[in-house]
Design a protein around this motif. Structure first.
Motif, short mmCIF file in Angstrom:
data_model
loop_
_atom_site.label_atom_id
_atom_site.label_comp_id
_atom_site.label_asym_id
_atom_site.label_seq_id
_atom_site.Cartn_x
_atom_site.Cartn_y
_atom_site.Cartn_z
N GLU A 181 0.83 -1.21 0.00
CA GLU A 181 0.00 0.00 0.00
C GLU A 181 0.87 1.26 0.00
O GLU A 181 0.42 2.33 0.42
CB GLU A 181 -0.91 -0.02 1.23
CG GLU A 181 -1.96 -1.13 1.21
CD GLU A 181 -3.32 -0.66 0.73
OE1 GLU A 181 -3.53 0.57 0.65
OE2 GLU A 181 -4.18 -1.52 0.46
N VAL A 182 2.09 1.13 -0.49
CA VAL A 182 3.02 2.26 -0.46
C VAL A 182 2.45 3.45 -1.22
O VAL A 182 2.51 4.59 -0.72
CB VAL A 182 4.39 1.84 -1.04
CG1 VAL A 182 5.28 3.05 -1.28
CG2 VAL A 182 5.08 0.86 -0.09
N MET A 183 1.88 3.22 -2.39
CA MET A 183 1.33 4.32 -3.18
C MET A 183 -0.17 4.47 -3.00
O MET A 183 -0.69 5.59 -2.97
CB MET A 183 1.67 4.15 -4.66
CG MET A 183 1.27 5.34 -5.53
SD MET A 183 1.85 5.21 -7.24
CE MET A 183 3.60 5.59 -7.04
N CYS A 184 -0.88 3.37 -2.88
CA CYS A 184 -2.34 3.46 -2.86
C CYS A 184 -2.92 3.66 -1.46
O CYS A 184 -4.13 3.83 -1.31
CB CYS A 184 -2.96 2.23 -3.52
SG CYS A 184 -2.56 0.64 -2.74
N GLY A 185 -2.07 3.67 -0.43
CA GLY A 185 -2.55 3.81 0.93
C GLY A 185 -2.71 5.25 1.38
O GLY A 185 -2.40 6.20 0.67
N PHE A 186 -3.26 5.40 2.57
CA PHE A 186 -3.44 6.69 3.25
C PHE A 186 -4.24 7.69 2.41
O PHE A 186 -3.81 8.80 2.13
CB PHE A 186 -2.11 7.26 3.72
CG PHE A 186 -1.55 6.47 4.86
CD1 PHE A 186 -1.98 6.68 6.15
CD2 PHE A 186 -0.62 5.46 4.63
CE1 PHE A 186 -1.51 5.90 7.21
CE2 PHE A 186 -0.14 4.68 5.68
CZ PHE A 186 -0.59 4.91 6.98
N LYS B 287 5.17 6.88 1.62
CA LYS B 287 4.58 8.00 0.90
C LYS B 287 3.54 8.77 1.71
O LYS B 287 3.85 9.65 2.49
CB LYS B 287 4.02 7.51 -0.44
CG LYS B 287 5.09 7.02 -1.41
CD LYS B 287 4.50 6.65 -2.75
CE LYS B 287 5.52 6.06 -3.72
NZ LYS B 287 6.45 7.03 -4.29
N GLY B 288 2.25 8.44 1.53
CA GLY B 288 1.17 9.22 2.11
C GLY B 288 1.07 9.20 3.61
O GLY B 288 0.32 9.99 4.18
#
Length: 439
Positions: free
Chosen positions: A243-248, A271-272
């Motif tokens: 979930e590095v990019m699609c999380g938060f 990231k987020g």
């Protein structure tokens, strides 16, 4: 050119670049959804840089939290406890599925995936890790070998126990599917065959981006992730959700797994979590895997794990997201602004083969031939047409995110509606250049 630019070209070695062929923009400042260069020219940041400024640039509450933490405790070793790290772990776990209460902090997404795989291998006593071809999991040695897209090729040592398979992607189906149901069923059958032929007892983990990011923002069809979970359970394989990019908040949910009622064994993030204000990543760990290391030392760590400045930024960013309903706003933007707006753009431009996404996480698949679906740039490369689109967007005051034959629409999750619509209008105009290349 400025001194900043001259020093950059003299001394800075840039990632993923042929050094003599680049001319980087000098960014002098940023605020909210905008950045500006040394001449004061302002640009809408429709890339969130590398899809990490989920709450925009320079949010005053996060900046203040970093300043306050710096005045109290700039740094401390990971072996001790400190308030910022403890609170960051609590907040992160509070948005994860029940039973995932432990957080191992890293410095970014690549090392989060490295450590998640290490945990899975130690937990299972197995070596292999499966991942899809259209994926990106990081630039470090193991993470880039797990990566499926062409950035792996030049770094691929073929010696890290990695195996790739095809994930679902109906628009360019590897399974001759014509419906989402067929794509799901056939992709799961393919994965089952890969597991059977690799030997289930040799496979430690399957790692998937819940919604793949730079590989194309292909939202999985209904039932696919549940099917992967079932295969993992059947064979004792650890399921890692990247979930590095699609999380938060990026997809309009705290984690993209929330859209699919998926409970993985490990979740990786970066990231987020703090909008990239200070580097941070991590792994959220299930009870079963955490218990593996109750009385057995975990053989891994990082000097800056849970760095106080990064942790303070995470606490402030997550609190801002809760207080300002940033996740809910991302869902609204997807439903009311980006989804309808991009659908209208697709209707006007024959170069747009498909629009897909969730929340503030969208991709336009650009084609040279709508019938054959020939991409506007080759897989793993770019093209004159794509260069023209990026240049036109930038000239008009919008920084796009381009990858191969796609333009990704990924501004901050709290971008004002008027700025979101202005960015879409700039993209709409730029795509007339792409249309000129359609046969």
């Amino acid at each position: 050119m400025s001194r900043t630019y001259d020093l950059d070209r003299a001394h800075v070695f840039h990632s993923w670049s042929a050094q003599a062929e680049i001319s980087p923009m000098v960014v002098a400042g940023a605020l909210g959804s905008e950045v500006w260069d040394e001449d004061g020219t302002r640009y809408l940041d429709f890339s969130s840089q590398l899809v990490f400024t989920n709450i925009g640039h320079q949010h005053p509450r996060v900046v203040a939290a970093i300043q306050e933490q710096a005045a109290t405790l700039c740094t401390i070793a990971p072996a001790v406890a400190n308030a910022a790290r403890s609170e960051a772990a609590r907040l992160i776990a509070s948005h994860a599925p029940d039973g995932m209460d432990k957080v191992f902090f890293t410095n970014g997404g690549a090392d989060a995936n490295e450590h998640a795989i290490r945990m899975a291998r130690l937990h299972t006593g197995r070596t292999k890790v499966l991942s899809t071809y259209r994926s990106y999991h990081g630039g470090t040695q193991l993470a880039v070998n797990v990566t499926g897209d062409p950035r792996r090729w030049a770094n691929d040592s073929a010696s890290t126990g990695t195996v790739h398979f095809f994930g679902p992607f109906l628009y360019r189906s590897e399974f001759h599917a014509t419906t989402e149901e067929q794509e799901c069923e056939r992709a799961l059958a393919h994965l089952r065959r890969v597991i059977e032929n690799e030997g289930p007892a040799t496979i430690a983990a399957i790692i998937l981006e819940t919604v793949p990011g730079t590989a194309g923002i292909m939202v999985p069809p209904p039932g696919y992730l549940a099917g992967v979970r079932a295969l993992c359970d059947e064979h004792g394989i650890v399921l890692i959700a990247d979930e590095v990019m699609c999380g938060f908040g990026r997809t309009g949910a705290w984690f993209a797994i929330d859209h699919f009622d998926l409970v993985p064994d490990l979740i990786t993030f970066a990231k987020g979590v703090n909008s990239g204000y200070v580097p941070m990543g991590g792994v959220i760990i299930s009870e079963a895997i955490a218990a593996t290391f109750d009385h057995r030392p975990y053989p891994g760590g990082l000097t800056y794990s849970g760095h106080p400045l990064a942790a303070a930024a995470a606490v402030a960013a997550i609190t801002v997201m809760q207080d300002e309903r940033v996740v809910e706003n991302a869902a609204r933007l997807g439903a009311e602004v980006f989804g309808p707006g991009l659908a209208e753009i697709a209707e006007r431009h024959p170069s747009v083969g498909e629009v897909r996404g969730l929340g503030v996480f969208w991709a336009l698949e650009l084609v040279a031939d709508p019938q054959t679906r020939e991409p506007l740039a080759p897989y793993g490369g770019s093209s004159t047409a794509m260069g023209e689109i990026v240049a036109a967007c930038t000239k008009a005051g919008m920084l796009p995110f381009a990858n191969f034959n796609r333009i990704h629409v990924v501004p901050p999750c709290n971008i004002p509606d008027d700025q979101a619509r202005r960015g879409l209008a700039i993209l709409d105009e730029a795509l007339t250049l792409a249309d000129a290349h359609v046969r």
